[in-house]
Design a protein around this motif. Structure first.
Motif, PDB file in Angstrom:
ATOM      1  N   ASP A 353      26.086  74.860  69.249  1.00 28.93           N
ATOM      2  CA  ASP A 353      24.781  74.323  68.863  1.00 28.93           C
ATOM      3  C   ASP A 353      24.191  73.463  69.975  1.00 28.93           C
ATOM      4  OD1 ASP A 353      25.863  71.711  68.623  1.00 28.93           O
ATOM      5  OD2 ASP A 353      26.387  72.051  66.518  1.00 28.93           O
ATOM      6  N   VAL A 363      22.793  72.433  63.863  1.00 24.05           N
ATOM      7  CA  VAL A 363      23.302  73.811  63.849  1.00 24.05           C
ATOM      8  C   VAL A 363      22.489  74.747  64.733  1.00 24.05           C
ATOM      9  CG1 VAL A 363      24.392  73.659  61.569  1.00 24.05           C
ATOM     10  CG2 VAL A 363      21.997  74.384  61.761  1.00 24.05           C
ATOM     11  N   ASP A 393      26.782  74.069  58.735  1.00 26.10           N
ATOM     12  CA  ASP A 393      27.499  73.038  59.482  1.00 26.10           C
ATOM     13  C   ASP A 393      28.975  72.973  59.078  1.00 26.10           C
ATOM     14  OD1 ASP A 393      27.739  70.881  61.292  1.00 26.10           O
ATOM     15  OD2 ASP A 393      27.490  69.441  59.652  1.00 26.10           O
ATOM     16  N   ASN A 403      29.882  74.217  66.017  1.00 24.94           N
ATOM     17  CA  ASN A 403      29.204  75.271  65.245  1.00 24.94           C
ATOM     18  C   ASN A 403      28.999  76.557  66.061  1.00 24.94           C
ATOM     19  OD1 ASN A 403      28.803  73.917  62.678  1.00 24.94           O
ATOM     20  ND2 ASN A 403      27.343  72.603  63.751  1.00 24.94           N
TER      21      ASN A 403
END
Length: 613
Positions: A353, A363, A393, A403
């Motif tokens: 992310d 995210v 998440d 993530n």
């Protein structure tokens, strides 16, 4: 710096627990021997199995010559009895764990009193074999400057061809209680030399120097040789007996460890004690280290696709996020352009992310992908577009807060992406029919995200592409890791591969989805690709291919070229592209640009397939 096998109070407690529960207990005969009138020798301590017959007992005035001193990590020294017995199964060397910087020197003749124990690198649950040692020692130096016991030569003639005996079913598959047969089994041979002064001659490097100052060689230059110099792991029964990890006794601050790539040679004599650690098993800890002679290995470049060919690639970019240095983005981008010849579709694994491992609920990977695609353009590549589905998440595993997810990059000048109600993290895409042809209900979409097989793991990303009027379904995967599996040198034989169960379920889910596509359109072009985290001969791959739905395209390569990753000196397959039956003619390339090299942009090699839909 990572220690070979760091000891601590916690580890000592683990060993104490093992002794208390009888897992590593010494025998009654050993107890009698410990109080006999005969002096205890090192081979009495080592015995003829992996577990000392004197385990847990006090020994007094055990004599030996110091053959190596380690002042960092697991601090202590090795001693060896120059007066060997006539039993090849009993080692003449043993490690003396001091926990502080030893005060002895190589060549000292010493008498050691202390407690015999079995230390398990990595702890009881690791499955690792144990190291016989003397701890809490009292050491007396009788003389200094003595000649060392002659090093035992480890080479293609001394290491047996068979790797290991099968574990004892009555002992849960453990080989710990079996009498060593060093002339028959490689693992028994190495164990019979545990703690002894050993040497190798000029040997080929099969595992590049890593960040922890260690490399791998093979003493069997002919064993399952990879085309570019490594050693191929081609089945569960071809463990490659000649592999040996090399470290050095000298701290790297005093003596830098050599940088070597696969195919280089470690020339001359390398000599020192034979240790066992959790990060590679049997390890020659070099007191004298040979010299690296560089080979000619260079990163590969795949052929560009011709106009009518669709080129599709997969690449694990190892936790890429915007906080990484620009140099990493530039190096990965250069590889896409120069080594992968700008594939039309590129499935990426381990895109993190927008703030990487920072665990704050972010995210989106928009910044990561913007930075990466810009780097590709700057390197002379096309203006790639991307499609992905952001994960929930903390639901997909990987580095906490990162993530990670799969992403499609595609070159819009060559292919188009078919948008069909893009899905979200919790919405499953399905197969339907549009104008008589198979289609996805969500493109991009995730396959069966609620399936327990994907718990704490990356969900497959499916998308529809069109190339020269033909639809191609691409499913990008990152299956569960091998974390938790026991190593090849485990005391359980065969080793326990606990992580396989999850990947098997994941493979079955993807196979089922592909079969749904083929049920709607039997000649559909389907590619399943990504970091499968399993071998081409594994049950995972068999499950993906079940019913002829898919073919593991890496099997089209000669065996000497089938690998995408190097682990403990074994060149092996983790990254794959599998094809549906309609894709009959193709060119496949495992593009070796990382796994064989000390300098890596990722630890995986990308894979490319070219075909005409």
């Amino acid at each position: 710096m990572r220690s070979s096998h760091p000891r601590s109070a916690a580890v000592a407690a683990l060993v104490a627990t093992a002794l208390a529960t009888g897992l590593l207990a010494g025998s009654a005969d050993a107890a009698e021997g410990a109080v006999s009138a005969d002096p205890i020798r090192i081979h009495d301590i080592q015995g003829t199995t992996r577990i000392s017959p004197l385990n847990g007992k006090q020994v007094t005035d055990v004599e030996g010559i110091v053959t190596g001193v380690r002042t960092y990590g697991s601090r202590g020294f090795w001693i060896q009895d120059p007066d060997a017995d006539d039993n090849d199964a009993t080692s003449e060397g043993v490690f003396v764990f001091t926990n502080s910087v030893p005060t002895v020197a190589v060549g000292d003749a010493v008498k050691v009193s202390g407690t015999v124990g079995e230390y398990i690198p990595g702890g009881l649950n690791s499955g690792n074999q144990s190291v016989t040692q003397i701890s809490k020692p009292t050491v007396t130096v009788a003389s200094s400057g003595n000649a060392l016991p002659e090093a035992t030569a480890v080479n293609e003639y001394t290491v047996p061809a068979e790797y290991t005996p099968a574990g004892d079913p009555a002992a849960g598959g453990s080989i710990n209680g079996l009498t060593l047969e060093p002339s028959r089994y490689a693992l028994d041979y190495y164990e019979s030399l545990e703690g002894m002064n050993v040497k190798i001659g000029t040997s080929r490097v099969v595992g590049a120097t890593d960040p922890y100052s260690e490399l791998w060689v093979t003493v069997k230059g002919w064993e399952n040789t990879a085309k570019r110099g490594g050693t191929v792991y081609g089945s569960y029964e071809s463990q490659n007996t000649g592999r040996l990890q090399i470290q050095q006794l000298a701290p790297v601050a005093q003596q830098p460890f050599p940088v070597a790539n696969v195919g280089d040679k470690l020339t001359g004599a390398t000599e020192g004690p034979l240790d066992f650690n959790q990060f590679g098993g049997y390890t020659l800890v070099a007191r004298t280290l040979g010299t690296v002679k560089a080979g000619t290995l260079a990163p590969e470049k795949t052929k560009p696709q011709v106009e009518q060919e669709l080129a599709v690639a997969t690449y694990n970019v190892e936790n890429l996020d915007p906080t990484d240095p620009q140099e990493k983005f530039d190096a990965l981008a250069k590889a896409v352009v120069e080594n992968l010849a700008t594939p039309d579709i590129l499935a990426l694994e381990e895109i993190q992310d927008d703030n990487g491992a920072k665990n704050d609920g972010t995210v989106s990977a928009e910044q990561t992908l913007t930075k990466f695609t810009a780097a590709i353009s700057a390197a002379g590549g096309p203006a790639y577009q991307w499609r992905t589905v952001n994960p929930e998440d903390k639901k997909d595993g990987g580095e906490p807060g990162g993530n990670i997810r799969q992403v499609f990059l595609f070159n819009p000048a060559r292919v188009s992406f078919t948008e069909r109600a893009p899905g979200d993290a919790a919405t499953a895409t399905a197969v339907t029919k549009v104008n008589g042809k198979a289609a996805l209900t969500h493109s991009p979409g995730r396959i069966d995200p609620a399936n327990p097989a994907w718990a704490d793991s990356r969900k497959p990303l499916a998308g529809e592409f069109v190339f020269r009027g033909k639809t191609v379904f691409v499913i990008a995967n990152h299956f569960g890791s091998k974390g938790g599996d026991e190593g090849l040198t485990s005391h359980h034989q065969p080793p326990v591969r606990s992580s396989e169960a999850k990947r098997l379920l994941q493979a079955q889910a993807v196979n089922g989805f592909v079969k749904q596509i083929l049920a709607e359109e039997k000649n559909a072009n389907v590619l399943v690709l990504g970091d499968i985290n399993d071998f081409e001969f594994s049950a995972t791959t068999d499950a993906l291919a079940d019913g002829g739905a898919l073919y593991p395209a890496i099997k089209s390569l000669p065996k000497a070229e089938r690998y995408s990753y190097v682990y403990q000196g074994n060149a092996q397959v983790l990254d794959q592209i599998l094809t549906s039956p309609a894709i009959k003619k193709f060119t496949y390339d495992s593009v070796h640009i990382n796994a064989e090299f000390a300098a890596q942009n990722s630890d995986h090699d990308p894979q490319v397939i070219r075909f005409r839909p």
